[in-house]
Each structure stands twice: as structure tokens, then as C-alpha cells.
Scaffold this motif. Structure first.
Motif, short mmCIF file in Angstrom:
data_model
loop_
_atom_site.label_atom_id
_atom_site.label_comp_id
_atom_site.label_asym_id
_atom_site.label_seq_id
_atom_site.Cartn_x
_atom_site.Cartn_y
_atom_site.Cartn_z
N GLN C 149 0.82 -1.22 0.00
CA GLN C 149 0.00 0.00 0.00
C GLN C 149 0.85 1.26 0.00
N PRO C 151 3.62 3.84 -1.38
CA PRO C 151 4.43 4.20 -2.55
C PRO C 151 5.90 4.36 -2.18
N LEU C 361 -2.20 3.70 -0.44
CA LEU C 361 -2.89 3.78 -1.72
C LEU C 361 -4.38 3.48 -1.55
#
Lengths: 274, 314, 437
Positions: C149, C151, C361
Motif C-alpha cells: 500500500q 508508494p 494507496l
């Protein structure tokens, strides 16, 4: 008494200037402490006329602050006592000895003072860590003492030199030991200087925060100076809170000064009685 | 009466020179050196050690990564790096200007304050209290207050605004900033000097003042001939202490301008702080600190020389 | 002879009794000294019993830099979340001022001590890792079920080991005073630099301030200058004097035209926003973390991207979470991080109390993010304009030096100490040494 004599017309002017120079900022601090964060940026007459409130004070007066105050008292008193214990004899010793060694010692004291405090934090941290003095009031007292002793010795030396050597010599003739002469003859005369130095040491160690912040690992043990330093951050400065805290933490100092000022003044009168 | 006057006159600025036999004096003096031992021990452990570490760091490559382990010896490259980066010249002149202002204003202000506060005129106690209160306040508070007072919407510029002048950038005008910070720093130092000068003035035998008055001296002459002479040793010490303070001072710069605009108010101690605690190059920061110490060694030698001269007068 | 008699061996001629001697001034001083000394010894003894920094498993210590009482709710919420799942362990949250955090950690590490969890400015991860204050997270991260999840910009590596993860992202955008805009007859916030300049000119004519930014000569200026530098074509991968000169010219023009006060050189990131809140300023370049302070505004406000088009880059900062290198309970420390700061509830807490943008995300479409125009305004910039902070092109040990150099130069440009060309040359010659690998 001579000191009551007015020293001309200039003195009151100087006193007036000093009143303004030192009174205005204090008034400013008190005013800001009574504002809300928004009012702090008022321009024009809004700077002086606004509706005051004491939220900054009520927000900051709580039990933890009292504890910090006690810590400040312990540190300042402890430093003061320790410094006087070693610096007063040293000041006397350096005032009454000649030769290359005392001269070098004096120069060394000045050089030692030049070492920035920030540069001493890390080596001292290592020393205290290995001796178990971290997160410990005694450690901070030792650090403050090391910081202030050269200063105290340099300050005390002229006061001891101001004691007429004839008195010491007459004491010697009467058979008193060096220590006796120091304690009974020299110290009373240099009382003013010792008291002044003691007051200064107390005040400086009261406001010292770099060692306090670094050698205390838990915020519960912070003295007032460290609590104050915490208010200035990159992400939010509570101006009324900072000023309120400044007022609160300075009141004990003022009390101390008022108390010792009377003593200083009385001490002066005693010394001049014929 | 004549005996007393001449004796009291001798006391001003000179030491009593009645002497017992010389050898006895010397033994006395050696014994008194014992008094220095406790302080020496304490300082050796807790002050000299950090100084040695400072010197070692200035000739080594010390970063947070290598702090706990062995340091690589790099000779004088920390010092030459400082000069090569070009800022050192500006910083040196900034420092000398800064220390000069703080010393001169601090001493003159302190003495003037002490002289005008030596009596018990109305308000003396209150004024002394105000001054000590200010001096005892952490630089963080004092600096913040002045940052506000000197700002565009602060007290000074508002008063100027009443007369229609546009605001003066006390803290961001590149020609004024250094002077502003130095003057504020002097203001913060004056109470200390005043307190010490005052103690010294109060130590002057009142008989001397009476004798001077009998001779018809006016206040200004009183100041010049009696007070100034009597506080000479104190002036010497306070000069040294104030200069040292000026060379070490960085709290006010940190709070008021952070060395800016640009590097206009960056002095040696501030540069040392930036190098050691912002760039985390402890070697470089130590080297800058050592340069500062060297500058003060010169001062220490001057002081030591005058101390020797003092003793020759004995 | 009067002087001598006064002090002639007082011990011999004085007739004071013992009690009188105790009550004499010297006696009082001595008593006071004894009292102080005993207080000291008492306190020294009592301190050695309490454990200081890292823990027995019954307590973990968390160092953080959040002082604002509303923002600090994040810390208390994270502690509560952890204690709920670990009923036998207490969380000791220690506040350390932002500018002292690094030096305290480093000093503690030098004595082989430190907290269990560190919440710090993510951009400092390299320095802290290099100083040996953080423990590698790789083994916890590889077992973490939600690791996909996050980045890349939220992960901080040093020497190929993971040392810190961010649960949130902080960045800057353009805050605008909507009421003032309407008063000045500006229909919509600017999307190009020309519109930006024109709007500020209107503000100046009306006697208001056009813009507030940071000008303090430190890393905060480098943080706020970066969008303008990159918009002019500058990058740390390929620095050029021309791009720098162009950006500096723009910045200096704001001051010369009167849109931006030269006083900015004394402002960190807090003061410019406090100025903005007085209502006389049209635009403020500032961050998402001001969302709480903004609520106190007496005017309508909004947030739009800085008028940089697609060229400008915005640093993605945010609080980094790490495990102390000398922690005695690293597993528990990781669990605190997982539940308190990397979880959805932790990120929502940060969003609501501070204004920081969730990094996960799966939070992008979450209603807490999409429902607030301010949050959405910031969040929408992360993808198109986001850049890693600090830039990977800078060798880790020189990051602070580069930030200081650029920050000082930005301050010198705003303050008029340097011309844009000289400023560009100064930065280039400094970068020559500092960017060398």
C-alpha cells in the motif's frame, strides 16, 4: 552616607533611559501573555488596546510546572553551592599567588570559557553515560558547575585582591593559620563580591537549558528553562503561551532577587560602620 | 587626619605595600596555592576533557556515523575547507564587528548604569530588579520579544508609521541586521556588567568620596578620578568576560535572524553551530570553534600580561 | 586604626554564643548549603531507580515532535491503539522539540541509548540512519501484509537497508484568501505564473500583501524554494546556473515589486501562515499541516496547486517512523508503528488532527480524503508533481549541507544580498563539491 549624594543631573536621565529600555520589553511580555494567538498580530492601536484574557496562564499552570520549578531550584542551588565551594578558594588562591603558573592558570580559565557549550554536550554525554549520571539532576549540576567555575573564579579574583593585604599580615602576626585568616578576615571583607557572584551563578544556572535538555532523557525531569525552550518549535509557536510561561518561570527569580537585594544592601551598611 | 588621607589615597587603584620579610611572604604565597586544588581537579575532569575532544575533532573527520568509533585523522583539511568555502571571510568580519559592539556598548552601558544606580535614590531598587529580571530571562524570550518589537508591525515601525515613514527593516535589511542583533545583545549584557561594577563601586571606601568632596570635586571629576580608577581591575575582568561572551553568543542570532538574511548575521559561533548541528559535520564545526578559541588566546595573553603588570606594582 | 580594629581576629574578641553564631549570617548560609546539598543527594539517589529511555517489555518509549495540543491527539490515539492490543505494555510518549530531536538522538546513540520508537521528519532519515540511531526495518517490513500500500516515496533506504516508513505525506500548495480575491475582482485562482503575478499586483495596488513564503536561511527555505527552482528547469540530477538564475529572478521580483515583504527572510514556515490568517494577504505558500490553524480564519479560504504547471516538483515530506537502534523491544516497537501510524485508523487520525495526507494507496478514494476540498487539493498533487525528499541525487552525508546552501542563498536573494546571477553561481560552485559521489 556618601552614596546618598546625588551624582549630578545626568544620573536621573540615565535612570530614565534604563527604565524605558528595560521596562518596555517587560510590559510587552506581560501584554502578549494576556492576548489570544490572533490578537498577537494586531497592528496599530490594537497592539495596546485589546480585551485581555488569561487563558495562556491557566493553560500552563499545572502540576507538571510545579515539578519543573522544584527541579530548577535544585539545579540552581546545587550549582551555586558547588561552584562557590571550589571557586571561592580558587579565586583567593589566584589572587594571592604570583608567578608563571597562576598567570597560565588565568589564561587557561579564559580559554576554557571559549569552548562553546554545544561542543561540550557530546563528550560530557559520554562521560555521564558511563558513570550513570544521565537523566540525573546531579549530572546537570556537575555540567553547569564545570561551565560556570572558570567564570566565577575570574569574577571573584578582583574582589579578593581588593582586600588589603595588611590585614592578612596582621592576622598572621597574631598567629592565625592561613585558613583562619581566609575564613575570618578575608571572606567577610569580600562578602559583597561573593554574594554578587553567587547571585549571578544562581541566575545563570536557572536559565541554562542546553545541558538540561540533553542530559535529561524524560520530559518529566525538565527544569523550567527546558520547558520554556520547548515552546519554540518549527511547527507552531504559541506566543501568548511562551510569554505567559516566561512570566511564570521568572517570578521565582524576582522573589530571590528582592530577598537578596535587601541582604546585599544591609551587608553594605555593616561593612561601612566605623 | 593627614595620615588617613594619604593612606586612603593609596588604596585607590593600588595595593598596600607594607612588607614583612621577603622569604616569609613567599612561603605564605605557596601555601595559598593549595586553595586552587579542588577547582583544578574538577575542571581537569569536566572542562579540560571536552576541550581536548574539541581539538581532536577539529583535525579528524567526525560525522554522526563515526562519532562512536575511531576518528580518521585528516590534518588541517577541516580548516582549509572552511576557508575554501568562502564564507569564512564574511563570518570573521561579522564576528569582529559583533564582538566590538557588544563589548563597547555593554561596558559603557554597564558602568553608566552602575554609577547612576549606586545610591538609594527613588526607584533604584525597582530598576535594578527590572534589569536583573531581563538578564535572567532566557535569550529565547528576550530575542523573541525584540523580534516582535523590531518587526514591520512592531513598536518602533508603528511609531515611525505615525509620522508617515515606511518601515525600517531592522532585522532584514542587510546593512542593519548585524547592528540590530548586536545592540540587542548588548542590552541583554548590560545588567550583568552593571551589577558587578556596582559591587565594585560600593566597595570604595566612603572616606575617599568625602575626601574628594572636601577637595571640591564635582560629580564628573568624582567619576573620572575616583570611580574609574577604583574599578580598573573590575573593568579588566568584565572586558574579558564580555568579549568571551560576544565570541560565544549565538542564542540571539538563532532566534532573531538565524544568521540571515543570507549570511549577514552569521558569526563564528553560529557558523560552528550550523556546521556541527545542521550539517552534522562535527569536524568542521570543531575547527571553526578552534579558530574562535585561537582569536581569544590573543586576548587571554593581553589579560595575563596586564595581570603581571599589576603584580609588579605590588 | 579604626579599620584594623573592626576586623582584628573576630573569632577571639567576639563574645557570641553558639546559638547566636548559628543564627549569624554566615551560619545561615552554611545551613542553607547543607540543606541544598542534602536535597541534591536525595534527588540523585531517587533518580537511579527509575528506568530512563528504552524499556523492559512493560513499557516502550516513543519520541515525537508534536507539541500542539490538537496535533498531539495523534500521539495519544496511537498510544491508545497500541495499549488496547497490548494490555501489559504502557506507552511512554516523550515530546522532543523539532530542532532538538536529531541532536538528542545522536547524543543518546553516542552513549548507546535511545528510545524504542522515533517519529521524526522523514527527510532526516539518512542522517539519522548514518548516525546509527535507527534499526533496520527490513525483516519487519517483508512480513508486513500491507506493505504494497505504500508508494516508493514513503520508504527511506540507506545503504540498501530500510530505516523509516512514512504513514503520511506532507507537501506545500497555494493557500488563497477567497474573500480577498473576490474583493480584488479576481475570478479564479491562478494557474500560470503570469496570472499569479497579475493577481499579486492587484493586491499590492489595494494595499494588501500578495504573498507570504519562508525566507529563513535554512532547510525550510530549500523546501519551499524547490517547486520554483524545478519549475525553472533545475534538478539536482542536472543542475544548471541558468535555471537557478531564472528562478531567483522570479523570486526577487516578488520582493522588488512589493508583493512579498522583505521581512520574509526572518520567517520560518509558521509566521507566514500566521500573517496569512490576519486576512490581509492574498496567497500563502504553505503546507497541509496548517489545516488546523486555518480553521481559525475569519475569511473563506481554499487551496490550489502552486502555478507550476507540470514542470514544478513538490517535495513529499511527512513524519517518518523508525525503530531506535538501541531499543530493547524492537518487535513491540514495530507493532506500535504498524497499529498506530501505518494503519488506516492511524492515518485518519493524522489527517483529522494535523491535516497530513494519508500515504496508503487504499486511502486515496477514502471519503475522509475526498470529502474535504483542502485535503483533496493537496492529495491530488502527490501523483503528478510529487518528488522524493530529499532528492536521491544528493549523497546522504551532504544532504544537510545542500539544504543549508540553497536555503541561505534563497534568503540572500529575497533579502537583496545577492543578485540572481551571483546567487546562481554561488549555489553551483557549492553543489560542485557537495553533489560529488
Amino acid at each position: 552616607m556618601t552614596n546618598k549624594r546625588k551624582s549630578g543631573k545626568v544620573a536621573p536621565v540615565v535612570r530614565g533611559l534604563l527604565f524605558v529600555a528595560y521596562g518596555v520589553p517587560i510590559i510587552w511580555i506581560v501584554i502578549t501573555s494576556l492576548k489570544t494567538s490572533g490578537q498577537v498580530f494586531n497592528t496599530g492601536w490594537g497592539m495596546i488596546f485589546f480585551s485581555p484574557n488569561i487563558t495562556a496562564y491557566t493553560k500552563n499552570l499545572h502540576g507538571a510546572l510545579l515539578q519543573a520549578g522544584l527541579q530548577s531550584i535544585i539545579i540552581a542551588t546545587g550549582t551555586c553551592v558547588l561552584v562557590l565551594l571550589i571557586a571561592v578558594p580558587a579565586g583567593y588562591g589566584l589572587a594571592r599567588t604570583t608567578g608563571r603558573i597562576p598567570t597560565i592558570a588565568l589564561g587557561a580559565l579564559i580559554i576554557l570559557q571559549m569552548v562553546p557549550q554545544t561542543a561540550t554536550v557530546i563528550p560530557l554525554f559520554q562521560v555521564f553515560g558511563s558513570w550513570g549520571l544521565l537523566d540525573n539532576t546531579l549530572g546537570v549540576v556537575i555540567a553547569d558547575t564545570a561551565l560556570l567555575t572558570p567564570f566565577a573564579v575570574l569574577l571573584l579574583r578582583p574582589f579578593f585582591r581588593g582586600v588589603p593585604i595588611a590585614l592578612e599580615e596582621s592576622g598572621a602576626i597574631d598567629g592565625a593559620s592561613v585558613w583562619r585568616i581566609f575564613r575570618s578576615i578575608v571572606l567577610p571583607i569580600a562578602r559583597n563580591g561573593v554574594a554578587t557572584t553567587a547571585t549571578l551563578i544562581f541566575l545563570i544556572s536557572w536559565g541554562e537549558f542546553l545541558y538540561a535538555v540533553n542530559f535529561f532523557l524524560s520530559p518529566g525531569r525538565y527544569p523550567l528553562s527546558a520547558v520554556l525552550a520547548q515552546q519554540i518549535t518549527a511547527f507552531g509557536i504559541d506566543w501568548p503561551g511562551l510569554m505567559a510561561l516566561a512570566v511564570i518561570t521568572s517570578i521565582p527569580i524576582l522573589v530571590l532577587f528582592v530577598a537578596t537585594y535587601k541582604q546585599l544592601r544591609d551587608g553594605l551598611t555593616l561593612g561601612a560602620v566605623k | 587626619m593627614p595620615t588617613m588621607t594619604s593612606r586612603t589615597m593609596k588604596k585607590v587603584g593600588r595595593r598596600d605595600s607594607s612588607a614583612p620579610s621577603a622569604p616569609r611572604k613567599r612561603t605564605r604565597r605557596q601555601i595559598r596555592f593549595v586553595f586552587v586544588i579542588p577547582a583544578t581537579l574538577f575542571i581537569a575532569i569536566f572542562s579540560v576533557y571536552p576541550l581536548i575532544q574539541l581539538l581532536r575533532m577539529s583535525v579528524s573527520d567526525v560525522t554522526p556515523a563515526t562519532l562512536g568509533s575511531n576518528w580518521d585523522f585528516v590534518g588541517f583539511s577541516n580548516f582549509s575547507k572552511g576557508f575554501a568555502e568562502g564564507t569564512l571571510g564574511t563570518v570573521l568580519s561579522n564576528t569582529l564587528v559583533f564582538v566590538g559592539i557588544v563589548t563597547v556598548l555593554g561596558l559603557i552601558g554597564g558602568l553608566a548604569a552602575a554609577i547612576s544606580l549606586r545610591g538609594s535614590a527613588r526607584g533604584t531598587g525597582l530598576l535594578l530588579g527590572l534589569m536583573v529580571f531581563i538578564w535572567a530571562l532566557p535569550p529565547v524570550v528576550n530575542g523573541s520579544v525584540w523580534k516582535f518589537l523590531l518587526g514591520n508591525t512592531g513598536l518602533f515601525n508603528s511609531m515611525l508609521g505615525l509620522s508617515g515613514t515606511s518601515p525600517i527593516g531592522y532585522l532584514y535589511n542587510q546593512h542593519l541586521a548585524l547592528f540590530s542583533v548586536a545592540i540587542v545583545n548588548s542590552w541583554a549584557v548590560v545588567p550583568f556588567n552593571a551589577l558587578v561594577f556596582r559591587a565594585a563601586i560600593l566597595n570604595i571606601d566612603p572616606e575617599i568620596f568625602e575626601a574628594a568632596q572636601l577637595d571640591g570635586a564635582r560629580p564628573f571629576q568624582e567619576i573620572r578620578y575616583v570611580i574609574m580608577a577604583a574599578v580598573r581591575p573590575t573593568t579588566l575582568v568584565l572586558t574579558v568576560l564580555t568579549v568571551v561572551y560576544g565570541f560565544r553568543s549565538f542564542d540571539f542570532i538563532y532566534v532573531m535572524t538565524y544568521g540571515g538574511p543570507g549570511t549577514v548575521t552569521t558569526t563564528l559561533p553560529f557558523l560552528s553551530y550550523l556546521e556541527a548541528f545542521v550539517r552534522y559535520d562535527f569536524g568542521l564545526g570543531s575547527a571553526t570553534a578552534v579558530i574562535t578559541v585561537v582569536l581569544v588566546i590573543v586576548l587571554a595573553m593581553v589579560y595575563a600580561r596586564s595581570v603581571r603588570r599589576e603584580e609588579r606594582e605590588l | 586604626m579604626w579599620f584594623k580594629e573592626e576586623h582584628h581576629l573576630p573569632g577571639v574578641t567576639r563574645t557570641s554564643s553558639g546559638l547566636a553564631r548559628i543564627l549569624s549570617r554566615k551560619g545561615r548560609v552554611a545551613l542553607g548549603a547543607i540543606a541544598a546539598a542534602s536535597l541534591l543527594i536525595l534527588s540523585a539517589c531517587s533518580t537511579t531507580s527509575a528506568p530512563s529511555s528504552s524499556a523492559t517489555p512493560s513499557q516502550i518509549t516513543v519520541w515525537h515532535y508534536t507539541i500542539d495540543p490538537i496535533q498531539a491527539k495523534v500521539i495519544t490515539a496511537a498510544a491508545a491503539a497500541f495499549e488496547k492490543t497490548h494490555p501489559h505494555t504502557k506507552v511512554n510518549s516523550v515530546y522532543v522539540p523539532y530542532d532538538q530531536l536529531q541532536s538528542k538522538l545522536i547524543a543518546a546513540a553516542a552513549a548507546q541509548q535511545g528510545p524504542d520508537v522515533v517519529l521524526f521528519n522523514g527527510g532526516d532519515a539518512n542522517t539519522l540512519a548514518a548516525a546509527g540511531t535507527l534499526a533496520p526495518l527490513d525483516k519487519y517490513w517483508s512480513a508486513y501484509k500491507d506493505k504494497s500500500q505504500f508508494p516508493d516515496s514513503t520508504l527511506h533506504y540507506y545503504n540498501n537497508k530500510l530505516y523509516a516508513v512514512q504513514g503520511v505525506v506532507d507537501l506545500v500548495a497555494l493557500w488563497y484568501n477567497q474573500d480577498l480575491m473576490k474583493k480584488l475582482g479576481i475570478a479564479a485562482p491562478p494557474t500560470t505564473i503570469d496570472e499569479f503575478n497579475a493577481d499579486m499586483a492587484k493586491a499590492k495596488v489595494a494595499g494588501d500583501m500578495g504573498l507570504t513564503v519562508t525566507g529563513l536561511p535554512n532547510d525550510q527555505s530549500e523546501w519551499q524554494a524547490y517547486p520554483w527552482l524545478t519549475h525553472a528547469g533545475f534538478s539536482y540530477e542536472k543542475p544548471t546556473a541558468a535555471s537557478l538564475a531564472s528562478a531567483f529572478t522570479t523570486a526577487q521580483s516578488w520582493v522588488n515589486n512589493g508583493y512579498l515583504s522583505k521581512e520574509a527572510v526572518t520567517w520560518d514556515q509558521t509566521l507566514p501562515f500566521q500573517q496569512f490568517l490576519t486576512g490581509n494577504v492574498l496567497f500563502a505558500e504553505n503546507g497541509d499541516w496548517q489545516a488546523g490553524a486555518a480553521k481559525g480564519a475569519k475569511f473563506k479560504y481554499g487551496v490550489v496547486p502552486l502555478p507550476l504547471g507540470t514542470d514544478g516538483r513538490l517535495y513529499l515530506g511527512g513524519t517518518g517512523n523508525g525503530i531506535g537502534a538501541f531499543s530493547k523491544a524492537p518487535q513491540l516497537a514495530w507493532e506500535y508503528i504498524e497499529s498506530g501510524t501505518l494503519s488506516k485508523s492511524g492515518e485518519i487520525s493524522a489527517l483529522e488532527n494535523i491535516g497530513s495526507i494519508p500515504a496508503r494507496l487504499d486511502m486515496v478514494k477514502d471519503p475522509t480524503v475526498t470529502s474535504s476540498a483542502i485535503t483533496q487539493g493537496f492529495a491530488s498533487l502527490i501523483g503528478p508533481n510529487g518528488a522524493k525528499y530529499p532528492s536521491a541525487a544528493i549523497p546522504p552525508k551532504n544532504v544537510a549541507g545542500v539544504q543549508l546552501l540553497v536555503g541561505q542563498t534563497w534568503s540572500a536573494v529575497l533579502g537583496g544580498q545577492l543578485t540572481p546571477k551571483d546567487a546562481a553561481d554561488k549555489v553551483m560552485s557549492g553543489l560542485n563539491t557537495l553533489l560529488k559521489k
